[in-house]
Design an enzyme around this catalytic site. Structure first.
Site, PDB file in Angstrom:
ATOM      1  N   CYS A  52       0.842  -1.199   0.000  1.00  0.00           N
ATOM      2  CA  CYS A  52       0.000   0.000   0.000  1.00  0.00           C
ATOM      3  C   CYS A  52       0.881   1.254   0.000  1.00  0.00           C
ATOM      4  CB  CYS A  52      -0.989  -0.027   1.160  1.00  0.00           C
ATOM      5  SG  CYS A  52      -2.332   1.180   0.963  1.00  0.00           S
ATOM      6  N   HIS A  66      -3.759  -4.732  -0.177  1.00  0.00           N
ATOM      7  CA  HIS A  66      -3.305  -5.285   1.102  1.00  0.00           C
ATOM      8  C   HIS A  66      -3.394  -6.810   1.080  1.00  0.00           C
ATOM      9  CE1 HIS A  66      -3.023  -1.637   3.659  1.00  0.00           C
ATOM     10  NE2 HIS A  66      -3.917  -1.149   2.815  1.00  0.00           N
ATOM     11  N   GLU A  91      -2.601  -8.809   3.404  1.00  0.00           N
ATOM     12  CA  GLU A  91      -3.042  -9.261   4.729  1.00  0.00           C
ATOM     13  C   GLU A  91      -4.546  -9.094   4.936  1.00  0.00           C
ATOM     14  OE1 GLU A  91      -2.279  -4.869   5.374  1.00  0.00           O
ATOM     15  OE2 GLU A  91      -1.509  -6.481   4.088  1.00  0.00           O
TER      16      GLU A  91
END
Length: 204
Positions: A80, A186, A188
């Site tokens: 990001c 992202h 995650e």
């Protein structure tokens, strides 16, 4: 140490550490230059404004450490805002110099979008279109969706672009130059597809 996550006061660190630990990947969250230097791989996370993040990275003494890691040819992953910091410069609230590890600029998304309907920031799930095969996508499911949250995006970086997502225009989703990789989305927060990407990074 397999993976060191750089802690410079900016980033969604808990989710990232949780994802790596879920995968059984040895990892540490650190702002210690010596510890970071020992890591086989680095992750540079980040959320917020480019200028503030660069200032914090410099204040922490880790700006040059990131550049040294890349110069040594060890894998580095920006996520990001961490991806945006890898470029030459950003035009977010002025003009700010980045790490210059990937050629290109970071510019506002809004002026480039077609008129009507598309909101900024670009938030949510979007399919990832892989335009260049890469070991980072070793386990990545074809046609998988990933999660974005951003108002600025990378431009003038066609040679390093690995993947894009359509949001009225092709938005740069993933890039690579040498041992430096980065994703605007992202991993995650991107479910099984994101975990697959992190697993591949840990094996690079």
């Amino acid at each position: 140490m397999n993976v060191a996550i750089i802690d410079y006061g900016v980033g969604n660190l808990f989710s990232l550490r949780s994802s790596l630990s879920y995968l059984g990947i040895d990892n540490v969250l650190s702002n210690d230059a010596a510890e970071i230097r020992r890591a086989n791989r680095l992750i540079l996370p980040g959320v917020g404004a480019f200028g503030d993040a660069v200032a914090k990275l410099r204040e922490s003494g880790l700006f040059d450490e990131v550049k040294r890691h890349a110069a040594a040819g060890k894998p580095l992953l920006g996520i990001c805002l961490g991806m945006q910091l890898l470029f030459d410069k950003s035009y977010e609230f002025g003009e700010h110099q980045g790490l210059s590890l990937i050629p290109g600029t970071v510019e506002p998304l809004a002026p480039d979008l077609p008129a009507g309907g598309l909101k900024v920031p670009h938030i949510g799930w979007n399919s990832l279109n892989i335009v260049k095969e890469d070991p980072l996508f070793k386990y990545f499911p074809p046609g998988a969706h990933v999660y974005y949250v951003h108002s600025f995006y990378a431009k003038n970086c066609r040679e390093s672009t690995l993947a894009t997502s359509e949001y009225g225009i092709p938005v740069t989703g993933a890039v690579r130059r040498g041992s430096v990789w980065a994703t605007q989305f992202h991993p995650e927060k991107s479910g099984t597809a994101g975990l697959a990407l992190l697993k591949a990074f840990a094996e690079l």
